[in-house]
Design an enzyme around this catalytic site. Structure first.
Site, PDB file in Angstrom:
ATOM      1  N   SER A  74       0.841  -1.200   0.000  1.00  0.00           N
ATOM      2  CA  SER A  74       0.000   0.000   0.000  1.00  0.00           C
ATOM      3  C   SER A  74       0.875   1.248   0.000  1.00  0.00           C
ATOM      4  O   SER A  74       1.711   1.431   0.886  1.00  0.00           O
ATOM      5  CB  SER A  74      -0.913   0.037   1.232  1.00  0.00           C
ATOM      6  OG  SER A  74      -1.457   1.338   1.363  1.00  0.00           O
TER       7      SER A  74
ATOM      8  N   GLY B 175     -15.673   8.157   6.208  1.00  0.00           N
ATOM      9  CA  GLY B 175     -17.064   7.828   5.918  1.00  0.00           C
ATOM     10  C   GLY B 175     -17.361   7.824   4.421  1.00  0.00           C
ATOM     11  O   GLY B 175     -18.517   7.785   4.015  1.00  0.00           O
TER      12      GLY B 175
ATOM     13  N   GLU C 202     -15.437  -8.048   4.644  1.00  0.00           N
ATOM     14  CA  GLU C 202     -15.443  -7.012   5.691  1.00  0.00           C
ATOM     15  C   GLU C 202     -16.160  -7.514   6.949  1.00  0.00           C
ATOM     16  O   GLU C 202     -15.722  -7.262   8.067  1.00  0.00           O
ATOM     17  CB  GLU C 202     -16.067  -5.712   5.167  1.00  0.00           C
ATOM     18  CG  GLU C 202     -15.864  -4.572   6.160  1.00  0.00           C
ATOM     19  CD  GLU C 202     -15.831  -3.183   5.549  1.00  0.00           C
ATOM     20  OE1 GLU C 202     -15.607  -3.036   4.333  1.00  0.00           O
ATOM     21  OE2 GLU C 202     -16.023  -2.218   6.320  1.00  0.00           O
TER      22      GLU C 202
ATOM     23  N   GLY D 199     -11.130   6.472   6.464  1.00  0.00           N
ATOM     24  CA  GLY D 199     -11.871   6.624   7.711  1.00  0.00           C
ATOM     25  C   GLY D 199     -12.730   7.872   7.787  1.00  0.00           C
ATOM     26  O   GLY D 199     -13.148   8.274   8.870  1.00  0.00           O
TER      27      GLY D 199
ATOM     28  N   ASP E 262     -22.064  -0.119   0.474  1.00  0.00           N
ATOM     29  CA  ASP E 262     -20.795   0.461   0.008  1.00  0.00           C
ATOM     30  C   ASP E 262     -20.198  -0.340  -1.140  1.00  0.00           C
ATOM     31  O   ASP E 262     -19.793   0.194  -2.173  1.00  0.00           O
ATOM     32  CB  ASP E 262     -19.774   0.515   1.156  1.00  0.00           C
ATOM     33  CG  ASP E 262     -20.260   1.360   2.316  1.00  0.00           C
ATOM     34  OD1 ASP E 262     -21.378   1.898   2.237  1.00  0.00           O
ATOM     35  OD2 ASP E 262     -19.497   1.475   3.301  1.00  0.00           O
TER      36      ASP E 262
HETATM   37  P1  ADP Z   1     -13.898   4.313   5.508  1.00  0.00           P
HETATM   38  O1  ADP Z   1     -14.409   3.129   4.766  1.00  0.00           O
HETATM   39  O2  ADP Z   1     -14.966   5.233   5.972  1.00  0.00           O
HETATM   40  O3  ADP Z   1     -12.831   5.060   4.781  1.00  0.00           O
HETATM   41  P2  ADP Z   1     -12.997   2.260   7.292  1.00  0.00           P
HETATM   42  O4  ADP Z   1     -12.491   2.289   8.694  1.00  0.00           O
HETATM   43  O5  ADP Z   1     -14.162   1.408   6.990  1.00  0.00           O
HETATM   44  O6  ADP Z   1     -13.226   3.774   6.864  1.00  0.00           O
HETATM   45  O7  ADP Z   1     -11.824   1.762   6.323  1.00  0.00           O
HETATM   46  C1  ADP Z   1     -10.569   2.403   6.381  1.00  0.00           C
HETATM   47  C2  ADP Z   1      -9.464   1.355   6.408  1.00  0.00           C
HETATM   48  O8  ADP Z   1      -9.406   0.661   5.153  1.00  0.00           O
HETATM   49  C3  ADP Z   1      -8.091   1.947   6.577  1.00  0.00           C
HETATM   50  O9  ADP Z   1      -7.789   2.199   7.932  1.00  0.00           O
HETATM   51  C4  ADP Z   1      -7.213   0.841   6.000  1.00  0.00           C
HETATM   52  O10 ADP Z   1      -7.051  -0.200   6.927  1.00  0.00           O
HETATM   53  C5  ADP Z   1      -8.066   0.318   4.843  1.00  0.00           C
HETATM   54  N1  ADP Z   1      -7.702   1.013   3.589  1.00  0.00           N
HETATM   55  C6  ADP Z   1      -8.478   1.796   2.830  1.00  0.00           C
HETATM   56  N2  ADP Z   1      -7.800   2.269   1.741  1.00  0.00           N
HETATM   57  C7  ADP Z   1      -6.550   1.762   1.835  1.00  0.00           C
HETATM   58  C8  ADP Z   1      -5.346   1.880   1.047  1.00  0.00           C
HETATM   59  N3  ADP Z   1      -5.308   2.629  -0.060  1.00  0.00           N
HETATM   60  N4  ADP Z   1      -4.244   1.195   1.445  1.00  0.00           N
HETATM   61  C9  ADP Z   1      -4.288   0.418   2.545  1.00  0.00           C
HETATM   62  N5  ADP Z   1      -5.375   0.274   3.329  1.00  0.00           N
HETATM   63  C10 ADP Z   1      -6.480   0.948   2.997  1.00  0.00           C
HETATM   64 MG    MG Z   2     -15.691   1.594   5.566  1.00  0.00          MG
END
Ligand code: ADP
Ligand code: MG
Length: 395
Positions: free
Chosen positions: A67, A123, A159, A121, A171
């Site tokens: 990532s 939303g 998830e 994170g 989503d």
């Molecule tokens: P939201 O879906 O609202 O952004 P979530 O807590 O459901 O918040 O998901 C966020 C999490 O998804 C991040 O903390 C990470 O673990 C994972 N994530 C999302 N995008 C990436 C990315 N580009 N690279 C690595 N992990 C990611």
């Molecule tokens: Mg989410």
């Protein structure tokens, strides 16, 4: 250089080969909050922020995920995928790999490069974006055609079970099925959906409060449990009930005595919100914006007072928005306790809206908000390929 080319360059530098690049978007929910896990209706749109995944098959059984956002790689194999994640970001892509394998897909080892611009994170579902883009990439790299609804369900399973977040289907579904310029009205029971053109002069303006209260994850599950608790209590009066989706507002008020005061308010939010989704869909169907204001205001009020998932910052952001010119409606969006609001704003007024809301929110709350002017975008897709041995996948 566009994002796909940038990613191909980074992929080559890290893994030494060409790759195929897939993209899946984040989303914003226009109306229909917490209704998805009650088998009700939601009305989200995919947005212009996405997760990009570069993938190249390997000859062994290894899965290597990197990532760019976290500047970190993780390595495992298909055979070592356990049924449960470990609390790291790679639970999202590996959870999807696990769910695909559980569903019986035979897949290949792969090098995977992930880069997203959906704010994490906030939303806007960066989680669905990373899940769907990875799933799409894994299936395509192995030559499988992608059935979008099946992919959405498998990403949701990842998830729910692998990451451990009991989210509904919204989503992942809109990240798979989104269409540019359109919102989707999804029936979360049958998974049938209607594609609704958004009025051309309307921009989706997302205001990030920049707060995320601790309550968020815990209270989400509490609300889910409250809805599940109400269903058997209502079943004497509504024998056909399977979920709150099956109750009308009239039935609910007639049977208020079966529920505690709190449970009644929780149910009233879900039941009335389902009705508001139908009404907003009707407006979009007719290309209208009149009436949006009241429905969005009622939705926000219902989340604030009945479902109790708003907070001071969200209420302030909505209140400030409703004072601006060119606004067709505003409400909080997403799980609650922070995150974003969604605003329908006239295209010509959007920049002014952005400036003013930013200044007024900062002076009221003391935080500078991020404000994004968005249009509805396309769901998951193949963006670019330089890998020679990959099958070309069509939508
Ligand atoms: P939201 O879906 O609202 O952004 P979530 O807590 O459901 O918040 O998901 C966020 C999490 O998804 C991040 O903390 C990470 O673990 C994972 N994530 C999302 N995008 C990436 C990315 N580009 N690279 C690595 N992990 C990611
Ligand atoms: Mg989410």
């Amino acid at each position: 250089m566009n994002k796909a080319h940038e990613l191909l360059t980074s992929f080559k530098a890290r893994f030494g080969t060409g790759a195929s690049v897939y993209r899946a978007p984040g989303r914003v929910n226009l109306i229909g909050e917490h209704t998805d896990y009650n088998e009700g209706f939601v009305l989200p749109a995919a947005i212009g922020f996405s997760c990009w995944v570069g993938i190249a098959p390997r000859s062994d059984r290894k899965l290597i995920v990197y990532s760019e956002n976290f500047r970190e790689a993780h390595e495992t194999t298909w055979d070592a995928l356990a049924a449960r994640g470990s609390g790291h970001w790679w639970d999202y892509p590996l959870g999807v790999a696990w769910a695909l394998q559980e569903a019986g897909y035979r897949l290949r080892g792969a090098d995977i490069y992930i880069a997203g611009d959906v704010p994490l994170g906030a939303g806007l579902s960066s989680s669905a974006a990373i899940e769907v883009s990875t799933g799409y990439a894994l299936l395509s790299a192995a030559g499988h055609a992608v059935d979008r609804t099946t992919l959405a369900l498998l990403c949701q399973r990842a998830e729910n079970e692998f990451v451990g977040m009991r989210c509904g289907i919204m989503d992942q579904f809109v990240s798979c099925h989104g269409q540019a310029g359109h919102a989707l009205m999804i029936d979360c029971r049958s998974l049938e959906y209607r594609v609704l053109r958004l009025p051309a002069q309307v921009r989706l303006v997302i205001c990030n409060t920049m707060v995320k209260h601790k309550l968020q994850a815990g209270e989400y599950n509490v609300r889910r449990a409250e809805c599940e608790e109400a269903v058997p209590k209502l079943s004497n009066a509504v024998p056909t009930i399977r979920s709150l989706r099956d109750v009308s507002l009239e039935q609910l008020s007639q049977n208020q005595s079966l529920l505690s005061e709190t449970l009644f308010r929780r149910c009233r939010h879900i039941v009335s919100e389902n009705e508001r989704v139908r009404q907003v869909a009707e407006l979009f169907e007719q290309g209208k914006t009149q009436g949006l204001w009241e429905l969005m205001a009622a939705s926000h009020q219902s989340m604030r007072d009945d479902y109790e998932i708003s907070c001071r910052e969200l209420d302030a952001m909505v209140e400030i928005a409703t004072r601006q010119r060119g606004v067709y409606g505003a409400r909080m969006t997403g799980g609650g306790f922070g995150g974003c609001t969604i605003n329908f704003v006239d295209v010509e007024h959007a920049p002014e809206f952005q400036r003013r809301v930013s200044a007024e929110y900062e002076s009221a709350i003391g935080l500078r908000p991020d404000i994004y002017i968005c249009e509805a975008s396309q769901g998951a897709e193949l963006v670019e390929t330089t890998a020679e041995n990959l099958p070309k996948v069509t939508r």
